[in-house]
Design an enzyme around this catalytic site. Structure first.
Site, short mmCIF file in Angstrom:
data_model
loop_
_atom_site.label_atom_id
_atom_site.label_comp_id
_atom_site.label_asym_id
_atom_site.label_seq_id
_atom_site.Cartn_x
_atom_site.Cartn_y
_atom_site.Cartn_z
N HIS A 1 -49.65 41.74 -75.41
CA HIS A 1 -50.22 43.02 -74.99
C HIS A 1 -50.53 43.92 -76.19
CE1 HIS A 1 -46.51 45.07 -76.05
NE2 HIS A 1 -45.88 44.00 -75.57
N GLU B 1 -41.32 39.61 -70.86
CA GLU B 1 -40.52 39.55 -72.08
C GLU B 1 -39.08 39.15 -71.74
OE1 GLU B 1 -39.90 38.80 -74.94
OE2 GLU B 1 -40.99 40.34 -76.07
O1 2PG Z 1 -39.75 43.94 -75.75
C1 2PG Z 1 -40.13 44.38 -76.84
O2 2PG Z 1 -39.98 45.54 -77.21
C2 2PG Z 1 -40.83 43.47 -77.83
C3 2PG Z 1 -39.77 42.67 -78.53
O3 2PG Z 1 -40.07 41.38 -78.74
O4 2PG Z 1 -41.76 42.64 -77.18
P1 2PG Z 1 -43.20 43.13 -76.65
O5 2PG Z 1 -43.54 44.39 -77.39
O6 2PG Z 1 -44.15 42.03 -77.02
O7 2PG Z 1 -43.09 43.31 -75.17
#
Ligand code: 2PG
Length: 216
Positions: free
Chosen positions: A14, A87
Site C-alpha cells: 500500500h 499485515e
Molecule cells: O504494519 C506496519 O506498520 C508495517 C510494518 O511492516 O507494514 P505496512 O506499513 O506495510 O502495513
C-alpha cells in the site's frame, strides 16, 4: 481440476501512511493513507495502465483498500477483499514506534528482530510461522484460481517479505536483504507447484519512498 498454466502476480505494498513516516507499527490497526500515499497509489495505477489483469485482490485494511481502489478504477476491476493478505498482527507492539518497542520490551524486541519463527507477540499477535502459513495459503489459492492469467495483489510489507522468501527459497529466519518500498511493483510467478521471482521493488514511477522496517 488443476491448472498447470503459469499465474503471474503483481504484488504492491500500500501507499504511505502517517504511521509509516513515524516508524510506528500498524499491524491490524486501520490507519489510512496520507497525501503522499494517495499520490503513490495514483502513480502505481498510471504505471500499470495497459496491463491486462484478470483480478485484483486486496488486504481488507483501509491503507490497502484505498491503494487498491485507485488502481481498480484505472482497470475497470473491482477489488476483492482478502483478509489473509493483512499485515502480521503485532500484538502489544501495535501502535508503538520501533524505538518505543525496543525500549519498553527489549527481550520481545530481540526475538522479533532475530526472526524467531515461534515467537508470537503477546496480546493476540501472530508468530512468524503462523503468519507465513496464512500468506502461503492465500497466494497458493490465488495462483490455483488464476492459471494462465495475471493478477494484482495489494498488501503489506510483512506479506511482501514472506512472498519474496517463498519465491526465492529463502529461509524465514534469514535477515532481510531486499527493500520493500510503499507502492513499488513486485512480480512473482507460480507454475507446476513452484514459485519464482520475476522482478522486485520497481519504483521507477515513484520518488523518495519509505522502506518497510528501515533498520531491519
Ligand atoms: O504494519 C506496519 O506498520 C508495517 C510494518 O511492516 O507494514 P505496512 O506499513 O506495510 O502495513
Amino acid at each position: 481440476m488443476t491448472n498447470n498454466s503459469a499465474c503471474r502476480i503483481c504484488l504492491i505494498r500500500h501507499g504511505e501512511t502517517a504511521w509509516n513516516t513515524e516508524r510506528r507499527l500498524q499491524g491490524h490497526i486501520d490507519v489510512p493513507l496520507n497525501d503522499t500515499g494517495l499520490a503513490q497509489a495514483e502513480a502505481a495505477a498510471r504505471r500499470l495502465a495497459g496491463q491486462g489483469f484478470a483480478a485484483l485482490y486486496s488486504s481488507d485494511l483501509q491503507r490497502a483498500r484505498q491503494t487498491a481502489a485507485a488502481i481498480a478504477c484505472h482497470h475497470g476491476l473491482g477489488a476483492e477483499p482478502e483478509h489473509r493478505l493483512r499485515e502480521r498482527h503485532y500484538g502489544l507492539f501495535q501502535g508503538l514506534t520501533y524505538e518505543e518497542a525496543e525500549h519498553r520490551h527489549p527481550e520481545l524486541y530481540r526475538r522479533f528482530k532475530a526472526r524467531d519463527a515461534t515467537f508470537a507477540f503477546p496480546e493476540s499477535g501472530e508468530s512468524l510461522h503462523d503468519f507465513a502459513a496464512r500468506v502461503h495459503t492465500a497466494l497458493a489459492d490465488i495462483a490455483r484460481r488464476h492459471g494462465g492469467e495475471q493478477v494484482l495483489v495489494v498488501t503489506h510489507g510483512g506479506v511482501l517479505d514472506i512472498a519474496h522468501r517463498l519465491a526465492t527459497g529463502t529461509a524465514l529466519a534469514a535477515p532481510r536483504t531486499f527493500p520493500i518500498p510503499n507502492a513499488a511493483l513486485n512480480w512473482i510467478e507460480h507454475q507446476d507447484g513452484s514459485w519464482r521471482l520475476l522482478a522486485w521493488a520497481d519504483e521507477s514511477h515513484l520518488r523518495g519512498s519509505l522502506d518497510e522496517l528501515p533498520n531491519a
